[in-house]
Write an enzyme that holds these catalytic residues in place. Structure first.
Site, mmCIF file in Angstrom:
data_model
loop_
_atom_site.group_PDB
_atom_site.id
_atom_site.type_symbol
_atom_site.label_atom_id
_atom_site.label_comp_id
_atom_site.label_asym_id
_atom_site.label_seq_id
_atom_site.Cartn_x
_atom_site.Cartn_y
_atom_site.Cartn_z
ATOM 1 N N GLU A 114 22.610 7.400 -11.374
ATOM 2 C CA GLU A 114 21.565 7.059 -12.326
ATOM 3 C C GLU A 114 21.920 5.759 -13.043
ATOM 4 O O GLU A 114 23.026 5.232 -12.888
ATOM 5 C CB GLU A 114 21.354 8.203 -13.329
ATOM 6 C CG GLU A 114 20.850 9.478 -12.678
ATOM 7 C CD GLU A 114 20.622 10.617 -13.663
ATOM 8 O OE1 GLU A 114 19.886 11.545 -13.312
ATOM 9 O OE2 GLU A 114 21.184 10.574 -14.773
ATOM 10 N N HIS A 236 12.893 7.460 -23.065
ATOM 11 C CA HIS A 236 13.040 7.517 -21.613
ATOM 12 C C HIS A 236 12.021 6.561 -21.009
ATOM 13 O O HIS A 236 10.847 6.591 -21.378
ATOM 14 C CB HIS A 236 12.819 8.939 -21.086
ATOM 15 C CG HIS A 236 13.337 9.121 -19.689
ATOM 16 N ND1 HIS A 236 12.713 8.569 -18.590
ATOM 17 C CD2 HIS A 236 14.425 9.771 -19.208
ATOM 18 C CE1 HIS A 236 13.402 8.874 -17.500
ATOM 19 N NE2 HIS A 236 14.447 9.604 -17.851
ATOM 20 N N ARG A 282 18.978 2.801 -19.995
ATOM 21 C CA ARG A 282 17.627 3.200 -20.393
ATOM 22 C C ARG A 282 17.009 2.294 -21.458
ATOM 23 O O ARG A 282 15.813 2.034 -21.441
ATOM 24 C CB ARG A 282 17.641 4.647 -20.881
ATOM 25 C CG ARG A 282 17.828 5.638 -19.759
ATOM 26 C CD ARG A 282 17.925 7.057 -20.260
ATOM 27 N NE ARG A 282 18.045 7.981 -19.136
ATOM 28 C CZ ARG A 282 18.222 9.281 -19.265
ATOM 29 N NH1 ARG A 282 18.339 9.810 -20.476
ATOM 30 N NH2 ARG A 282 18.310 10.063 -18.215
ATOM 31 N N HIS A 343 12.936 10.504 -25.930
ATOM 32 C CA HIS A 343 13.627 11.442 -25.047
ATOM 33 C C HIS A 343 14.861 12.097 -25.668
ATOM 34 O O HIS A 343 15.113 13.270 -25.456
ATOM 35 C CB HIS A 343 14.031 10.698 -23.774
ATOM 36 C CG HIS A 343 14.637 11.565 -22.715
ATOM 37 N ND1 HIS A 343 13.981 12.659 -22.185
ATOM 38 C CD2 HIS A 343 15.828 11.499 -22.071
ATOM 39 C CE1 HIS A 343 14.751 13.225 -21.266
ATOM 40 N NE2 HIS A 343 15.875 12.561 -21.187
ATOM 41 N N ARG A 378 22.632 6.489 -25.137
ATOM 42 C CA ARG A 378 23.259 7.510 -24.286
ATOM 43 C C ARG A 378 23.225 7.117 -22.815
ATOM 44 O O ARG A 378 22.193 6.743 -22.281
ATOM 45 C CB ARG A 378 22.515 8.840 -24.466
ATOM 46 C CG ARG A 378 23.014 9.960 -23.556
ATOM 47 C CD ARG A 378 22.239 11.240 -23.804
ATOM 48 N NE ARG A 378 20.868 11.153 -23.372
ATOM 49 C CZ ARG A 378 20.386 11.686 -22.247
ATOM 50 N NH1 ARG A 378 21.185 12.348 -21.429
ATOM 51 N NH2 ARG A 378 19.106 11.579 -21.936
#
Length: 544
Positions: A114, A236, A282, A343, A378
């Site tokens: 990811e 997100h 992100r 998110h 994060r």
């Protein structure tokens, strides 16, 4: 009155982990606002980041986390959690979690990649990892004789020594609303754990379920706990954009497996914003999408993985494929319309690496807490790992602690309140708060927007506090009270940060300051007196 050795507020992965590690020798109560499996953990799609492959390393995982966290991660916390990642995954496998297999891989499991990760290290159960993990642990919890599930209960406030007129600073349980019987019950405990998740519902658009209303953060703050880094709200990048889809997340793993972000005319745009393209962290991807939508006046952009073989897509993303198909979108043939949505809450109640807060006997674990792992942004799939590692550490700390006898606790007093006369006040204030946060405290911020938001929050908080003082509590009133408190903490923290870092981007302060410092708010300090800490995060576990 109900009495437990340990009371856990929240039934996500953090709460479940604690319950199972404690239940062999402790009587555990587990409060959940809805059903046991209703929470953010259940909806997690991507997976859990862990160092499992021999080509990967603890140092690489730490480095990726620190880079994604924009210099604000606590290195001690990051190392502690990453070093215990394999142990956490082994525990889940031992319990029977059905992770996706890959017999050709040395681990025996399929590992995906990811955004922000330099290796394939995300172990997953197709594209519904959270559901697989929580359903497996949920079965163990339901079968355990020492765990009492209190479903459809919502905690109102912590019972503390201060509220009882005692010396010291300790928690002794909670007052909670039994929603089925519309009755407030007293629940006493030697140790209380906030594991209630984040605060996504403070915003108009979020991937979070309706239960994510900042309850633990607000309760901990009212009880005297510091909060840290509340300005860092992760959006997100890819939430499904469709009138009949309520905040359905398109997993980051879609981009990890080659999904390309495009404008409506098919133009790929991410390489213009970051050399890592769709695999940038992100915050970078969310800002890029926000920029392109505003620049071109778009309602959404598109995530395209249709160039991959149809069987590959169906095998890797069966739930995303099925859900989109129900809405008339065949992701094997066409791109997916997506927009950013709130998110994850990177900040929260300040804790040490055993989940201990500023209040004796009170712990915070999971998204409700701020351990220092997530920093200013994060890294994908680190959150479930944090729940597992800190959850086990908190359980060990509780098991090592001595027994205490809770003092006499009076029942909840509602003798001077009445039934609410106009509940429309709650729904109106709820809507106004969430719209103000979306409009003024979003992906791109300015001082003027933040000040407007704080002014509206102050007005709403006054109305809600007055309402709370005069009428019987209800689920919606409790959640609204917590949401407005959490919103205030987010805005106050954002106003104090005079730079752009990670998830906090300010047009007034577009540059990065040379030293990364925490934003820590203290409950008993006058507004404005507590602010950005002057202690560098590299100096050790400042949250201890």
């Amino acid at each position: 009155m109900l009495k437990f050795d340990v009371l856990i507020i929240g039934s996500g992965l953090a709460g479940m982990t604690l319950a199972l590690h404690l239940a062999e020798t402790r009587k555990v109560g587990l409060i959940t606002k809805r059903d046991l499996l209703e929470g953010n953990s259940t909806y997690a799609q991507g997976g859990i980041a862990a160092v499992l492959d021999t080509e990967d390393s603890v140092e690489d995982h730490i480095r990726d986390t620190l880079i994604a966290g924009a210099g604000l991660c606590n290195e001690e916390a990051t190392r502690f959690i990453v070093e215990h990642s394999r142990e956490a995954i082994d525990w889940l496998i031992e319990l029977g979690v059905p992770f996706t297999r890959d017999d050709e891989h040395q681990t025996g499991y399929h590992l995906t990649r990811e955004g922000g990760h330099s290796h394939r290290r995300i172990i997953h159960a197709a594209d519904a990892t959270g559901a697989a993990v929580t359903s497996t642990l949920g079965q163990k919890i339901k079968a355990h004789p020492n765990i009492t599930e209190l479903e459809h209960y919502i905690a109102i406030d912590l019972i503390t020594s201060q509220k009882l007129g005692l010396s010291g600073k300790r928690a002794y349980g909670v007052y909670a609303l039994d929603k089925n019987n519309d009755e407030v019950v007293t629940i006493a405990a030697q140790h209380t754990i906030l594991a209630s998740g984040g605060a996504g519902k403070v915003y108009l658009y979020t991937t979070n379920p309706d239960t994510a209303t900042g309850d633990g953060i607000a309760m901990g703050w009212r009880a005297g706990c510091r909060v840290g880094n509340m300005e860092f709200i992760q959006f997100h990048p890819t939430c499904l954009y469709h009138p009949h889809a309520k905040s359905f997340l398109i997993s980051e793993a879609v981009r990890g497996e080659g999904g390309i972000l495009k404008l409506p005319d098919g133009t790929r745009f991410m390489p213009q914003h970051d050399a890592r393209g769709e695999l940038a962290p992100r915050d970078v991807v969310a800002r890029a999408i926000d920029f392109e939508m505003k620049k071109h006046g778009l309602d959404c952009v598109y995530l395209d993985i249709s160039y991959k073989p149809a069987q590959f897509i169906k095998e890797h993303f069966p739930n995303i494929y099925a859900h989109c198909l129900e809405l008339g979108i065949d992701i094997t043939q066409q791109p997916i319309p997506v927009v950013p949505a709130v998110h994850f809450t990177c900040g929260g109640i300040v804790t040490d690496l055993a989940g201990r807060t500023d209040v004796d006997g009170l712990y915070a674990v999971g998204e409700v807490a701020c351990t220092g792992l997530h920093g200013a942004n994060r890294l994908a799939s680190n959150s479930l790992l944090e729940c597992l590692v800190i959850g086990k550490a908190a359980a060990a700390d509780i098991l090592a602690a001595g027994s205490i006898k809770p003092p006499a606790i009076p029942p909840w007093d509602d003798s001077r309140v009445t039934d609410p006369d106009e509940e429309v006040v709650i729904s109106h204030n709820w809507d106004e708060l969430r719209r103000a946060m979306w409009d003024y405290v979003g992906i791109v911020r300015t001082n003027k927007r933040l000040e407007r938001a704080l002014h509206r929050i102050d007005l709403l908080k006054g109305e809600i506090d007055e309402y709370y003082s005069h009428f019987h509590v209800s689920n919606d009133l409790i959640e609204l009270r917590n949401l407005v408190q959490t919103a205030e903490l987010i805005v106050r923290s954002a106003l104090l940060r005079k730079e752009s870092r990670g998830l906090h981007y300010s047009r007034d302060y577009p540059n990065l300051l040379p030293e990364a410092t925490e934003t820590v708010l203290t409950p008993d300090a006058p507004r404005g007196a507590s602010g950005v800490s002057t202690v560098s995060v590299a100096s050790g576990n400042k949250f201890g």
